[in-house]
Scaffold this active site. Structure first.
Site, PDB file in Angstrom:
ATOM      1  N   GLY A  47      11.153 -12.677 -53.040  1.00 54.33           N
ATOM      2  CA  GLY A  47       9.758 -12.474 -53.844  1.00 54.33           C
ATOM      3  C   GLY A  47       9.336 -11.017 -53.117  1.00 54.33           C
ATOM      4  O   GLY A  47       9.380 -11.032 -52.208  1.00 54.33           O
ATOM      5  N   ARG A  63      16.633 -13.048 -56.322  1.00 54.73           N
ATOM      6  CA  ARG A  63      17.118 -14.200 -55.398  1.00 54.73           C
ATOM      7  C   ARG A  63      18.510 -14.036 -55.818  1.00 54.73           C
ATOM      8  O   ARG A  63      19.071 -13.689 -56.909  1.00 54.73           O
ATOM      9  CB  ARG A  63      16.729 -15.597 -55.831  1.00 54.73           C
ATOM     10  CG  ARG A  63      15.051 -15.359 -55.680  1.00 54.73           C
ATOM     11  CD  ARG A  63      14.313 -16.806 -55.225  1.00 54.73           C
ATOM     12  NE  ARG A  63      12.916 -16.558 -55.354  1.00 54.73           N
ATOM     13  CZ  ARG A  63      12.106 -16.269 -54.823  1.00 54.73           C
ATOM     14  NH1 ARG A  63      12.593 -15.972 -53.328  1.00 54.73           N
ATOM     15  NH2 ARG A  63      10.843 -16.208 -54.756  1.00 54.73           N
ATOM     16  N   ASP A  94      12.331 -14.953 -44.949  1.00 49.65           N
ATOM     17  CA  ASP A  94      13.519 -15.483 -44.080  1.00 49.65           C
ATOM     18  C   ASP A  94      14.733 -16.010 -44.774  1.00 49.65           C
ATOM     19  O   ASP A  94      15.893 -15.887 -44.304  1.00 49.65           O
ATOM     20  CB  ASP A  94      12.959 -16.638 -43.268  1.00 49.65           C
ATOM     21  CG  ASP A  94      12.468 -17.893 -44.134  1.00 49.65           C
ATOM     22  OD1 ASP A  94      11.528 -17.816 -45.023  1.00 49.65           O
ATOM     23  OD2 ASP A  94      13.098 -18.975 -43.844  1.00 49.65           O
ATOM     24  N   GLY A  95      14.374 -16.087 -45.944  1.00 50.36           N
ATOM     25  CA  GLY A  95      15.706 -16.578 -47.022  1.00 50.36           C
ATOM     26  C   GLY A  95      16.486 -15.482 -46.823  1.00 50.36           C
ATOM     27  O   GLY A  95      17.733 -15.590 -46.903  1.00 50.36           O
ATOM     28  N   THR A 136       6.987 -10.266 -47.449  1.00 54.95           N
ATOM     29  CA  THR A 136       6.952 -11.376 -48.198  1.00 54.95           C
ATOM     30  C   THR A 136       5.293 -11.611 -48.388  1.00 54.95           C
ATOM     31  O   THR A 136       4.686 -11.653 -47.345  1.00 54.95           O
ATOM     32  CB  THR A 136       7.359 -12.764 -47.862  1.00 54.95           C
ATOM     33  OG1 THR A 136       6.935 -13.750 -48.589  1.00 54.95           O
ATOM     34  CG2 THR A 136       7.418 -13.027 -46.373  1.00 54.95           C
ATOM     35  N   ASP A 176       3.930 -14.450 -48.509  1.00 54.64           N
ATOM     36  CA  ASP A 176       3.672 -15.829 -47.965  1.00 54.64           C
ATOM     37  C   ASP A 176       3.267 -15.915 -46.271  1.00 54.64           C
ATOM     38  O   ASP A 176       2.819 -16.755 -45.814  1.00 54.64           O
ATOM     39  CB  ASP A 176       4.715 -16.731 -47.956  1.00 54.64           C
ATOM     40  CG  ASP A 176       5.216 -17.058 -49.359  1.00 54.64           C
ATOM     41  OD1 ASP A 176       4.398 -16.866 -50.319  1.00 54.64           O
ATOM     42  OD2 ASP A 176       6.282 -17.231 -49.802  1.00 54.64           O
ATOM     43  N   ASP A 214       5.138 -16.279 -43.910  1.00 51.75           N
ATOM     44  CA  ASP A 214       5.639 -17.465 -43.149  1.00 51.75           C
ATOM     45  C   ASP A 214       7.000 -16.771 -42.512  1.00 51.75           C
ATOM     46  O   ASP A 214       7.929 -17.508 -42.241  1.00 51.75           O
ATOM     47  CB  ASP A 214       6.127 -18.416 -44.180  1.00 51.75           C
ATOM     48  CG  ASP A 214       6.917 -18.006 -45.255  1.00 51.75           C
ATOM     49  OD1 ASP A 214       7.096 -16.743 -45.432  1.00 51.75           O
ATOM     50  OD2 ASP A 214       7.398 -18.857 -45.853  1.00 51.75           O
ATOM     51  N   GLY A 236       2.328 -19.704 -51.607  1.00 55.30           N
ATOM     52  CA  GLY A 236       2.421 -19.722 -49.846  1.00 55.30           C
ATOM     53  C   GLY A 236       3.787 -20.539 -49.774  1.00 55.30           C
ATOM     54  O   GLY A 236       4.182 -20.875 -48.444  1.00 55.30           O
ATOM     55  N   ARG A 237       4.582 -20.744 -50.781  1.00 52.25           N
ATOM     56  CA  ARG A 237       5.970 -21.605 -50.548  1.00 52.25           C
ATOM     57  C   ARG A 237       5.505 -23.001 -49.863  1.00 52.25           C
ATOM     58  O   ARG A 237       4.931 -23.782 -50.481  1.00 52.25           O
ATOM     59  CB  ARG A 237       6.911 -20.766 -49.891  1.00 52.25           C
ATOM     60  CG  ARG A 237       8.259 -21.266 -50.426  1.00 52.25           C
ATOM     61  CD  ARG A 237       9.342 -20.228 -50.124  1.00 52.25           C
ATOM     62  NE  ARG A 237       9.200 -19.722 -48.589  1.00 52.25           N
ATOM     63  CZ  ARG A 237      10.278 -19.289 -47.963  1.00 52.25           C
ATOM     64  NH1 ARG A 237      11.486 -19.755 -48.409  1.00 52.25           N
ATOM     65  NH2 ARG A 237      10.227 -18.801 -46.905  1.00 52.25           N
ATOM     66  N   GLU A 250     -15.435 -24.602 -50.914  1.00 55.90           N
ATOM     67  CA  GLU A 250     -15.915 -25.782 -50.420  1.00 55.90           C
ATOM     68  C   GLU A 250     -14.650 -26.752 -49.788  1.00 55.90           C
ATOM     69  O   GLU A 250     -15.123 -27.296 -48.730  1.00 55.90           O
ATOM     70  CB  GLU A 250     -16.764 -26.684 -51.456  1.00 55.90           C
ATOM     71  CG  GLU A 250     -18.056 -26.164 -51.671  1.00 55.90           C
ATOM     72  CD  GLU A 250     -18.224 -24.907 -52.422  1.00 55.90           C
ATOM     73  OE1 GLU A 250     -17.099 -24.453 -53.063  1.00 55.90           O
ATOM     74  OE2 GLU A 250     -19.138 -24.307 -52.362  1.00 55.90           O
ATOM     75  N   SER A 258     -21.862 -25.652 -58.123  1.00 58.60           N
ATOM     76  CA  SER A 258     -20.292 -25.172 -58.274  1.00 58.60           C
ATOM     77  C   SER A 258     -19.297 -25.628 -57.349  1.00 58.60           C
ATOM     78  O   SER A 258     -20.014 -25.710 -56.078  1.00 58.60           O
ATOM     79  CB  SER A 258     -19.937 -23.691 -58.732  1.00 58.60           C
ATOM     80  OG  SER A 258     -20.276 -22.839 -57.477  1.00 58.60           O
TER      81      SER A 258
HETATM   82  O1  F6P Z   1       8.389 -16.145 -51.497  1.00 59.93           O
HETATM   83  C1  F6P Z   1       7.051 -15.532 -52.100  1.00 59.93           C
HETATM   84  C2  F6P Z   1       6.613 -16.632 -53.306  1.00 59.93           C
HETATM   85  O2  F6P Z   1       5.870 -15.807 -54.232  1.00 59.93           O
HETATM   86  C3  F6P Z   1       6.421 -17.925 -53.020  1.00 59.93           C
HETATM   87  O3  F6P Z   1       4.825 -17.864 -52.619  1.00 59.93           O
HETATM   88  C4  F6P Z   1       6.478 -18.713 -54.012  1.00 59.93           C
HETATM   89  O4  F6P Z   1       6.814 -20.091 -53.988  1.00 59.93           O
HETATM   90  C5  F6P Z   1       7.751 -18.288 -54.743  1.00 59.93           C
HETATM   91  O5  F6P Z   1       7.923 -16.924 -54.179  1.00 59.93           O
HETATM   92  C6  F6P Z   1       7.946 -18.062 -56.187  1.00 59.93           C
HETATM   93  O6  F6P Z   1       9.204 -17.679 -56.538  1.00 59.93           O
HETATM   94  P1  F6P Z   1       9.709 -17.236 -58.087  1.00 59.93           P
HETATM   95  O7  F6P Z   1       9.060 -16.017 -58.080  1.00 59.93           O
HETATM   96  O8  F6P Z   1      11.094 -17.299 -58.049  1.00 59.93           O
HETATM   97  O9  F6P Z   1       9.174 -18.414 -58.999  1.00 59.93           O
END
Ligand code: F6P
Length: 331
Positions: free
Chosen positions: A14, A75, A106-107, A129, A131, A133, A174-175, A191, A224
């Site tokens: 990503g 990917r 990390d992937g 990334t 995320d 993470d 956020g995966r 909230e 709201s």
């Molecule tokens: O790794 C970043 C991210 O945007 C994640 O937050 C999300 O789950 C994923 O990539 C979405 O991937 P794709 O663009 O392949 O649907």
């Protein structure tokens, strides 16, 4: 000192705001050390298929503010086969590259480790990334911008939610982690926040979210109400959750899935600075012989972290904010 003359770089997985700033920093730092840089396109696909170009300082002029990545990202399913990493290593050897820098999550780093089995040069990772993470760095490149992008959207949703006295569920990326959801949720004054660290939801578990809504309606009257929901926290996502809540409490809920908007846009200052620092640091560490490490930043200091350990999921979302959120959101 290692004798590095030619390096390859790529962006993978990503894309994240700040990847261009990082590419720029790597190219400028490399030029300052008389190192040639080859940029591979479309992540590992470009490495496997030999799709590359030389990157000179003028190629990275005026890209520091651009979202996306000039190298493109993707990917790469081939990297999960036996042949993919071998073919990638072959390209690196053929082009006589002394090292490879991978900007990704990390992937992508797992891919780098697989290539290392067949490649004699050095490999370093840079955490890119939204995320956040990735272990071994306080923040990843792109995370700060993604928070602000989500925040801007939630603030706007709040306006219309207020006008209609509506309940909104805003789904953030956020995966498998809640870094973006917690940060944007706290900063927007949401909230409720649903994220993996606060527990995913099931249809049998709905009371956990409906009770606070009903209490808020009782205490504050009609108003709201915004619930930030991290992706993959409810079967069918926030749209299904909104429908389930509507059915359960009889008050109409709307869902808004922010999606890939969070990956785009111009990187904010913090991401440009982080990307510049880590790009420069990675090149300098290559020269010192670093291999199979990730260039991260911990406590404002650039540091190396084993690539192998970067995906262990040890980094915790802020426990202080997590506890506070639980306290104020509980009924
Ligand atoms: O790794 C970043 C991210 O945007 C994640 O937050 C999300 O789950 C994923 O990539 C979405 O991937 P794709 O663009 O392949 O649907």
């Amino acid at each position: 000192m290692s004798s590095i003359r030619r390096i390859g770089i790529l962006t993978s997985g990503g894309d994240a705001p700040g990847m261009n700033a990082c590419i720029r920093s790597i190219v400028l730092t490399a030029a300052a050390h008389q190192i040639d840089v080859i940029g591979f396109s479309h992540g590992y696909n470009g490495l496997i298929e030999g799709e590359y170009r030389t990157l000179l300082p003028y190629h990275v002029q005026h890209i520091i503010h651009l979202g996306g990545t000039i190298l493109k990202s993707a990917r790469c399913p081939a990297m999960h086969t036996e042949q993919g990493p071998k073919a990638a290593a072959q390209t690196l050897q053929q082009l006589q590259l002394d090292a490879l820098l991978v900007i990704g999550g990390d992937g992508s780093f797992k891919g780098a480790l697989a290539i290392a089995q067949h490649y004699s040069g050095q490999i370093l990772g840079l955490p890119g990334t939204i995320d956040n993470d990735v272990d071994g760095t306080d923040a990843t490149i792109g995370y700060a911008t993604a928070i602000d992008t989500a925040l801007d959207a939630i603030d706007k949703i709040r306006d219309t939610a207020d006008a209609f006295e509506r309940i909104f569920l805003v789904e953030l990326m956020g995966r498998h982690s809640g870094f973006i959801a917690l940060s944007a949720g706290i900063a927007s004054g949401a909230e409720q926040i649903i994220c993996p660290e606060l527990g995913r939801l099931t249809p049998d578990d709905l009371e956990r979210v409906t009770r606070p809504i009903q209490n808020a309606q009782l205490v504050k009257g009609k108003s709201s109400y915004i619930m930030v929901v991290a992706e993959h926290c409810y079967p069918g996502g926030s749209t299904a959750l909104a429908e389930a809540i509507t059915k359960a409490i009889g008050i109409e809920c709307r869902a808004c899935v922010l999606g890939h908007i969070q990956r785009g846009g111009s990187p904010i200052g913090a991401d440009r600075i982080l990307a510049t620092k880590l790009g420069a640091y990675a090149v300098e560490q290559l020269l010192k012989g670093a291999h199979l490490m990730m260039a991260g930043e911990v406590n404002h200091t650039a540091s190396l972290y084993p690539l192998q350990a970067s995906g262990e999921g040890k980094k915790r979302i802020d426990p202080y904010l997590l506890r506070w959120q639980q306290q104020v959101a509980s009924d």
